[in-house]
Design a protein around this motif. Structure first.
Motif, PDB file in Angstrom:
ATOM      1  N   GLU A  40       3.937  -4.955   0.004  1.00  0.00           N
ATOM      2  CA  GLU A  40       2.547  -5.104  -0.380  1.00  0.00           C
ATOM      3  C   GLU A  40       2.352  -4.480  -1.754  1.00  0.00           C
ATOM      4  O   GLU A  40       2.789  -3.356  -1.996  1.00  0.00           O
ATOM      5  CB  GLU A  40       1.627  -4.403   0.624  1.00  0.00           C
ATOM      6  CG  GLU A  40       1.678  -4.999   2.015  1.00  0.00           C
ATOM      7  CD  GLU A  40       0.760  -4.259   2.977  1.00  0.00           C
ATOM      8  OE1 GLU A  40      -0.126  -3.502   2.513  1.00  0.00           O
ATOM      9  OE2 GLU A  40       0.940  -4.424   4.182  1.00  0.00           O
ATOM     10  N   ALA A  41       1.699  -5.228  -2.619  1.00  0.00           N
ATOM     11  CA  ALA A  41       1.395  -4.706  -3.947  1.00  0.00           C
ATOM     12  C   ALA A  41       0.118  -3.891  -3.865  1.00  0.00           C
ATOM     13  O   ALA A  41      -0.962  -4.416  -3.636  1.00  0.00           O
ATOM     14  CB  ALA A  41       1.239  -5.847  -4.940  1.00  0.00           C
ATOM     15  N   LYS A  42       0.270  -2.591  -3.967  1.00  0.00           N
ATOM     16  CA  LYS A  42      -0.873  -1.687  -3.948  1.00  0.00           C
ATOM     17  C   LYS A  42      -0.705  -0.701  -5.093  1.00  0.00           C
ATOM     18  O   LYS A  42       0.417  -0.294  -5.399  1.00  0.00           O
ATOM     19  CB  LYS A  42      -0.940  -0.899  -2.630  1.00  0.00           C
ATOM     20  CG  LYS A  42      -1.246  -1.716  -1.415  1.00  0.00           C
ATOM     21  CD  LYS A  42      -1.321  -0.794  -0.201  1.00  0.00           C
ATOM     22  CE  LYS A  42      -1.664  -1.566   1.051  1.00  0.00           C
ATOM     23  NZ  LYS A  42      -1.726  -0.680   2.223  1.00  0.00           N
ATOM     24  N   PRO A  43      -1.807  -0.286  -5.692  1.00  0.00           N
ATOM     25  CA  PRO A  43      -1.663   0.730  -6.739  1.00  0.00           C
ATOM     26  C   PRO A  43      -1.213   2.045  -6.113  1.00  0.00           C
ATOM     27  O   PRO A  43      -1.620   2.381  -5.000  1.00  0.00           O
ATOM     28  CB  PRO A  43      -3.068   0.841  -7.332  1.00  0.00           C
ATOM     29  CG  PRO A  43      -3.981   0.263  -6.304  1.00  0.00           C
ATOM     30  CD  PRO A  43      -3.174  -0.708  -5.490  1.00  0.00           C
ATOM     31  N   PRO A  44      -0.331   2.772  -6.812  1.00  0.00           N
ATOM     32  CA  PRO A  44       0.124   4.049  -6.259  1.00  0.00           C
ATOM     33  C   PRO A  44      -1.044   5.027  -6.142  1.00  0.00           C
ATOM     34  O   PRO A  44      -1.959   5.019  -6.943  1.00  0.00           O
ATOM     35  CB  PRO A  44       1.155   4.544  -7.273  1.00  0.00           C
ATOM     36  CG  PRO A  44       1.046   3.677  -8.453  1.00  0.00           C
ATOM     37  CD  PRO A  44       0.253   2.479  -8.101  1.00  0.00           C
ATOM     38  N   ASN A  45      -0.978   5.849  -5.113  1.00  0.00           N
ATOM     39  CA  ASN A  45      -2.029   6.826  -4.868  1.00  0.00           C
ATOM     40  C   ASN A  45      -1.376   8.207  -4.791  1.00  0.00           C
ATOM     41  O   ASN A  45      -1.217   8.772  -3.726  1.00  0.00           O
ATOM     42  CB  ASN A  45      -2.770   6.486  -3.567  1.00  0.00           C
ATOM     43  CG  ASN A  45      -3.937   7.419  -3.325  1.00  0.00           C
ATOM     44  OD1 ASN A  45      -4.336   8.160  -4.211  1.00  0.00           O
ATOM     45  ND2 ASN A  45      -4.462   7.400  -2.119  1.00  0.00           N
TER      46      ASN A  45
END
Length: 180
Positions: A40-45
């Protein structure tokens, strides 16, 4: 980080070691025989950025390349207690054009004949990984030690050693037992 804070190592060395450790753990997942993957492409947190994010496409392509090449590498590199010795000196690069040609061959290796791809360089010239591993081969270090000292990671070190074996640069000096 503590070593960097005390001035024992450069920050770049800490970052490189951390990135290598992350990649090694991540790509080891592709050695699993069963299971499902979902990217899944998610912005790093991150609360404090400690690693460089790796794009999902890169993870997938590298993981599949490794999964494809490991079985062939394992035909020759099958016991990490094995010790090798150098039996042939590397051929010096003739000029910058040869270096560029070798880099392009590596970049487009999926278009190369699989026998040549698996068996190392067709020209007999060594890439950077092979040169680094060959410098470490001394007839005393086992594969565990070569992996640790090369700082290339398990896969790249074993692949370089496989290529060195195929091209006749090294040979085993201690009896090699197969992993069970």
């Amino acid at each position: 980080d503590i070593l960097h804070e005390r001035g024992a190592v450069e920050k770049a060395a800490v970052v490189a070691a951390r990135d290598l450790q992350t990649r090694e753990r991540l790509y080891r997942l592709f050695q699993q025989q069963t299971g499902r993957y979902r990217f899944e492409a998610k912005p790093p947190n991150f609360t404090r950025p400690t690693i460089s994010p790796i794009p999902a496409e890169t993870v997938l392509m590298e993981g599949l390349r490794m999964a494809d090449e490991w079985p062939l590498i394992r035909t020759r590199i099958n016991n990490y207690d094995a010790v090798f010795r150098a039996v042939r000196a590397p051929v010096e690069e003739d000029n910058d054009a040869d270096v560029l040609e070798a880099l392009l061959d590596d970049a487009f290796s999926e278009f190369v004949d699989p026998a040549v791809k698996a068996g190392g360089s067709a020209s007999g010239k060594l890439g950077a990984a092979e040169r680094r591993v060959l410098e470490l081969v001394d007839g005393k270090r086992d594969i565990h030690q070569l992996i640790a000292r090369s700082r290339l990671g398990e896969f790249e070190t074993c692949k370089a050693l496989y290529n060195l074996l195929q091209d006749g640069y090294v040979e085993p000096t201690r009896a090699v037992r197969r992993l069970s």
